[in-house]
Design a protein around this motif. Structure first.
Motif, PDB file in Angstrom:
ATOM      1  N   LEU A  36      16.924   7.383  -5.781  1.00 33.02           N
ATOM      2  CA  LEU A  36      16.920   5.957  -5.444  1.00 33.02           C
ATOM      3  C   LEU A  36      16.608   5.728  -3.973  1.00 33.02           C
ATOM      4  CD1 LEU A  36      19.999   4.712  -7.509  1.00 33.02           C
ATOM      5  CD2 LEU A  36      17.592   4.181  -7.928  1.00 33.02           C
ATOM      6  N   TYR A  37      17.157   6.583  -3.097  1.00 35.96           N
ATOM      7  CA  TYR A  37      16.889   6.389  -1.674  1.00 35.96           C
ATOM      8  C   TYR A  37      15.433   6.710  -1.343  1.00 35.96           C
ATOM      9  CZ  TYR A  37      17.655   6.266   3.344  1.00 35.96           C
ATOM     10  OH  TYR A  37      17.592   5.945   4.680  1.00 35.96           O
ATOM     11  N   LEU A  38      14.858   7.692  -2.032  1.00 39.07           N
ATOM     12  CA  LEU A  38      13.439   7.983  -1.831  1.00 39.07           C
ATOM     13  C   LEU A  38      12.591   6.774  -2.197  1.00 39.07           C
ATOM     14  CD1 LEU A  38      11.097   9.899  -1.209  1.00 39.07           C
ATOM     15  CD2 LEU A  38      11.231  10.692  -3.592  1.00 39.07           C
ATOM     16  N   GLN A  39      12.906   6.138  -3.314  1.00 44.28           N
ATOM     17  CA  GLN A  39      12.151   4.945  -3.689  1.00 44.28           C
ATOM     18  C   GLN A  39      12.392   3.807  -2.700  1.00 44.28           C
ATOM     19  OE1 GLN A  39      12.702   3.672  -7.723  1.00 44.28           O
ATOM     20  NE2 GLN A  39      11.011   2.214  -7.652  1.00 44.28           N
ATOM     21  N   MET A  41      12.929   4.121   0.478  1.00 47.50           N
ATOM     22  CA  MET A  41      12.134   4.429   1.656  1.00 47.50           C
ATOM     23  C   MET A  41      10.637   4.218   1.405  1.00 47.50           C
ATOM     24  SD  MET A  41      13.766   5.214   4.420  1.00 47.50           S
ATOM     25  CE  MET A  41      14.654   3.702   3.969  1.00 47.50           C
ATOM     26  N   ILE A  42      10.176   4.525   0.204  1.00 49.13           N
ATOM     27  CA  ILE A  42       8.760   4.297  -0.111  1.00 49.13           C
ATOM     28  C   ILE A  42       8.442   2.807  -0.037  1.00 49.13           C
ATOM     29  CG2 ILE A  42       7.036   4.417  -1.943  1.00 49.13           C
ATOM     30  CD1 ILE A  42       8.321   7.045  -2.811  1.00 49.13           C
ATOM     31  N   ILE A  43       9.337   1.990  -0.541  1.00 48.27           N
ATOM     32  CA  ILE A  43       9.139   0.541  -0.440  1.00 48.27           C
ATOM     33  C   ILE A  43       9.142   0.115   1.024  1.00 48.27           C
ATOM     34  CG2 ILE A  43      10.162  -1.714  -0.966  1.00 48.27           C
ATOM     35  CD1 ILE A  43      11.261  -0.480  -3.544  1.00 48.27           C
ATOM     36  N   ALA A  44      10.078   0.657   1.809  1.00 51.11           N
ATOM     37  CA  ALA A  44      10.205   0.253   3.212  1.00 51.11           C
ATOM     38  C   ALA A  44       8.986   0.642   4.026  1.00 51.11           C
ATOM     39  CB  ALA A  44      11.458   0.879   3.813  1.00 51.11           C
ATOM     40  N   MET A  45       8.402   1.812   3.734  1.00 50.05           N
ATOM     41  CA  MET A  45       7.341   2.355   4.591  1.00 50.05           C
ATOM     42  C   MET A  45       5.936   2.136   4.030  1.00 50.05           C
ATOM     43  SD  MET A  45       9.338   3.396   6.908  1.00 50.05           S
ATOM     44  CE  MET A  45      11.093   3.716   7.017  1.00 50.05           C
ATOM     45  N   SER A  46       5.800   1.315   3.031  1.00 54.76           N
ATOM     46  CA  SER A  46       4.478   1.114   2.407  1.00 54.76           C
ATOM     47  C   SER A  46       3.818  -0.188   2.831  1.00 54.76           C
ATOM     48  CB  SER A  46       4.609   1.165   0.888  1.00 54.76           C
ATOM     49  OG  SER A  46       4.982   2.447   0.447  1.00 54.76           O
ATOM     50  N   TYR A  47       4.248  -0.734   3.966  1.00 49.14           N
ATOM     51  CA  TYR A  47       3.644  -1.963   4.467  1.00 49.14           C
ATOM     52  C   TYR A  47       3.087  -1.769   5.874  1.00 49.14           C
ATOM     53  CZ  TYR A  47       5.731  -4.312   0.462  1.00 49.14           C
ATOM     54  OH  TYR A  47       6.072  -4.691  -0.824  1.00 49.14           O
ATOM     55  N   GLY A  48       2.699  -0.528   6.212  1.00 53.40           N
ATOM     56  CA  GLY A  48       1.993  -0.292   7.460  1.00 53.40           C
ATOM     57  C   GLY A  48       2.752   0.453   8.523  1.00 53.40           C
ATOM     58  N   GLN A  97       0.863  -1.180   0.000  1.00 57.57           N
ATOM     59  CA  GLN A  97       0.000   0.000   0.000  1.00 57.57           C
ATOM     60  C   GLN A  97       0.899   1.229   0.000  1.00 57.57           C
ATOM     61  OE1 GLN A  97      -3.321  -0.191  -0.231  1.00 57.57           O
ATOM     62  NE2 GLN A  97      -3.217  -2.424  -0.223  1.00 57.57           N
ATOM     63  N   PRO A  98       1.256   1.726  -1.172  1.00 60.41           N
ATOM     64  CA  PRO A  98       2.255   2.805  -1.236  1.00 60.41           C
ATOM     65  C   PRO A  98       1.799   4.075  -0.538  1.00 60.41           C
ATOM     66  CG  PRO A  98       1.180   2.512  -3.358  1.00 60.41           C
ATOM     67  CD  PRO A  98       0.745   1.368  -2.498  1.00 60.41           C
ATOM     68  N   LEU A  99       2.770   4.807  -0.016  1.00 63.39           N
ATOM     69  CA  LEU A  99       2.498   6.109   0.567  1.00 63.39           C
ATOM     70  C   LEU A  99       1.965   7.057  -0.506  1.00 63.39           C
ATOM     71  CD1 LEU A  99       5.796   6.467   2.649  1.00 63.39           C
ATOM     72  CD2 LEU A  99       3.571   5.649   3.461  1.00 63.39           C
ATOM     73  N   LEU A 100       1.468   8.197  -0.079  1.00 60.48           N
ATOM     74  CA  LEU A 100       0.882   9.154  -1.024  1.00 60.48           C
ATOM     75  C   LEU A 100       1.867   9.525  -2.121  1.00 60.48           C
ATOM     76  CD1 LEU A 100      -1.352  11.071  -1.900  1.00 60.48           C
ATOM     77  CD2 LEU A 100      -0.429  12.775  -0.292  1.00 60.48           C
ATOM     78  N   VAL A 101       3.124   9.762  -1.760  1.00 57.89           N
ATOM     79  CA  VAL A 101       4.105  10.130  -2.773  1.00 57.89           C
ATOM     80  C   VAL A 101       4.317   8.990  -3.760  1.00 57.89           C
ATOM     81  CG1 VAL A 101       6.039   9.373  -1.322  1.00 57.89           C
ATOM     82  CG2 VAL A 101       6.429  11.039  -3.135  1.00 57.89           C
ATOM     83  N   GLY A 102       4.208   7.749  -3.279  1.00 57.21           N
ATOM     84  CA  GLY A 102       4.342   6.605  -4.175  1.00 57.21           C
ATOM     85  C   GLY A 102       3.166   6.461  -5.114  1.00 57.21           C
ATOM     86  N   PRO A 122       3.599   7.669 -10.432  1.00 61.17           N
ATOM     87  CA  PRO A 122       3.473   6.549  -9.491  1.00 61.17           C
ATOM     88  C   PRO A 122       4.657   5.604  -9.662  1.00 61.17           C
ATOM     89  CG  PRO A 122       2.200   6.095 -11.429  1.00 61.17           C
ATOM     90  CD  PRO A 122       2.872   7.430 -11.684  1.00 61.17           C
ATOM     91  N   LEU A 123       4.878   4.793  -8.642  1.00 60.91           N
ATOM     92  CA  LEU A 123       5.984   3.854  -8.672  1.00 60.91           C
ATOM     93  C   LEU A 123       5.459   2.437  -8.814  1.00 60.91           C
ATOM     94  CD1 LEU A 123       8.180   5.370  -5.819  1.00 60.91           C
ATOM     95  CD2 LEU A 123       8.488   5.626  -8.289  1.00 60.91           C
ATOM     96  N   PRO A 124       6.220   1.552  -9.446  1.00 64.14           N
ATOM     97  CA  PRO A 124       5.762   0.170  -9.641  1.00 64.14           C
ATOM     98  C   PRO A 124       5.763  -0.617  -8.340  1.00 64.14           C
ATOM     99  CG  PRO A 124       8.026   0.391 -10.403  1.00 64.14           C
ATOM    100  CD  PRO A 124       7.553   1.777 -10.056  1.00 64.14           C
ATOM    101  N   THR A 125       4.979  -1.667  -8.312  1.00 65.11           N
ATOM    102  CA  THR A 125       4.989  -2.584  -7.172  1.00 65.11           C
ATOM    103  C   THR A 125       6.345  -3.273  -7.093  1.00 65.11           C
ATOM    104  OG1 THR A 125       2.617  -2.956  -7.395  1.00 65.11           O
ATOM    105  CG2 THR A 125       3.873  -4.594  -6.144  1.00 65.11           C
ATOM    106  N   PRO A 126       6.953  -3.340  -5.911  1.00 65.24           N
ATOM    107  CA  PRO A 126       8.294  -3.936  -5.804  1.00 65.24           C
ATOM    108  C   PRO A 126       8.328  -5.389  -6.259  1.00 65.24           C
ATOM    109  CG  PRO A 126       7.695  -2.763  -3.802  1.00 65.24           C
ATOM    110  CD  PRO A 126       6.461  -2.830  -4.628  1.00 65.24           C
ATOM    111  N   THR A 127       9.368  -5.724  -6.980  1.00 68.24           N
ATOM    112  CA  THR A 127       9.650  -7.100  -7.398  1.00 68.24           C
ATOM    113  C   THR A 127      11.075  -7.432  -6.980  1.00 68.24           C
ATOM    114  OG1 THR A 127      10.489  -6.421  -9.567  1.00 68.24           O
ATOM    115  CG2 THR A 127       8.107  -6.849  -9.380  1.00 68.24           C
ATOM    116  N   PRO A 128      11.428  -8.708  -6.945  1.00 69.65           N
ATOM    117  CA  PRO A 128      12.809  -9.048  -6.575  1.00 69.65           C
ATOM    118  C   PRO A 128      13.846  -8.364  -7.457  1.00 69.65           C
ATOM    119  CG  PRO A 128      11.424 -10.998  -6.519  1.00 69.65           C
ATOM    120  CD  PRO A 128      10.581  -9.906  -7.085  1.00 69.65           C
TER     121      PRO A 128
END
Length: 315
Positions: A96-99, A101-108, A48-53, A57-63
């Motif tokens: 890159l670091y912003l992305q 952090m968006i991945i890190a903080m988009s899981y609740g 569930q991406p943050l508002l900035v994500g 928009p940014l893609p859903t994280p993949t490996p």
């Protein structure tokens, strides 16, 4: 106000701050947030991406995506720490670091201790080139540091605002610290918890210092450094009692410090006896011995005082 925002600082301070921030980003990937790479094992619908994500928009994280971000960011952060290509590498690390952090903080869970670091990454590319030890003053660098300082203080002030907004006065008189000690307290915290009413007093103190933190900008330079030292000591106690680290915030808070005085490379050279400045200074001639005379221009400069070979020195 504009003069305060752009107060000139030595370029050496910008170079040192840049090195601290970018090296911390590299360390953050492998020490503090390596768990972000495990997010790829979580089902995509839980992202569930943050508002900035959502706005970008940014893609859903993949490996593959997370691996590319990790290794690219690690390499670019190390290169940026050298000060080369400050704008190109700086903007790349920031994006890159912003992305990351968006991945890190988009899981609740959203950590507020990274606000100052993100602001520092956003403004450092605007500071331009800077070399360690350079005493030339720069207003662009001063603006970058000032904006980072404001973000650091906003982290404190808005944290207090959030406490009172969502917890009300119950945050001050409740069992917030007691629950934190039960969950993740240390032996030191257990000793502190045994003192009657001390945790309640500590909760009042935390909110008071966070609300008063903007006063750091009103203090003279000497007292400002003392107050920043108090901020650092507060986080040392936090780590020692409830093991909560604000490492990104502490890295950003170095924007208050005269980092141009910290020269580890120079100190190491001096320790090893390889100080270039000392090597260039000629050793003084021993007392009683005539100073050596060089041929050429030096002899000509001596004029009549220079002895002439083959002519007696007497009358």
């Amino acid at each position: 106000m504009s003069r305060w925002l752009t107060e000139a600082v030595p370029r050496g301070r910008i170079a040192a701050f840049r090195t601290v921030i970018y090296l911390f980003v590299a360390a953050d990937l492998v020490i503090f947030t390596p768990w972000v790479r495990t997010r790829v094992s979580v089902p995509g619908e839980l992202y569930q991406p943050l508002l900035v994500g959502r706005l970008l928009p940014l893609p859903t994280p993949t490996p593959a995506l997370v691996a590319v971000i990790f290794w690219s960011l690690l390499l670019l952060a190390v290169l940026a720490a050298t000060g080369r290509a400050p704008r190109l590498l700086g903007w790349a690390v920031c994006a890159l670091y912003l992305q990351w952090m968006i991945i890190a903080m988009s899981y609740g869970k959203v950590d507020h201790d990274r606000f100052g670091l993100l602001v520092a990454l956003a403004v450092l590319p605007t500071a331009g080139r800077a070399r360690h030890g350079d005493t030339t003053r720069t207003e662009a660098g001063g603006w970058a540091l000032r904006v980072t300082q404001i973000a650091v203080i906003c982290t404190y002030f808005l944290a207090a605002f959030a406490k009172l907004r969502f917890g009300g006065l119950d945050w001050l008189t409740g069992s917030v610290l007691a629950r934190a000690i039960i969950r993740r307290g240390t032996d030191l915290a257990d000793l502190i918890a045994q003192v009657p009413h001390l945790l309640i007093v500590a909760q009042f103190g935390i909110v008071a210092f966070e609300l008063l933190s903007p006063a750091v900008f009103l203090l003279p330079a000497r007292w400002r450094l003392a107050m920043v030292g108090f901020f650092y000591s507060f986080h040392v106690v936090t780590i020692a009692t409830i093991t909560i680290s604000f490492a990104p915030h502490l890295a950003a808070m170095t924007s208050f410090l005269p980092l141009e005085r910290v020269r580890p490379v120079v100190w190491t050279r001096r320790l090893l006896g390889r100080d270039p400045a000392a090597a260039e200074t000629p050793a003084p001639a021993p007392l009683g011995d005539p100073a050596p005379v060089r041929a050429g221009a030096d002899v000509a400069a001596l004029g009549d005082q220079a002895p002439v070979v083959g002519r007696p020195a007497g009358p």
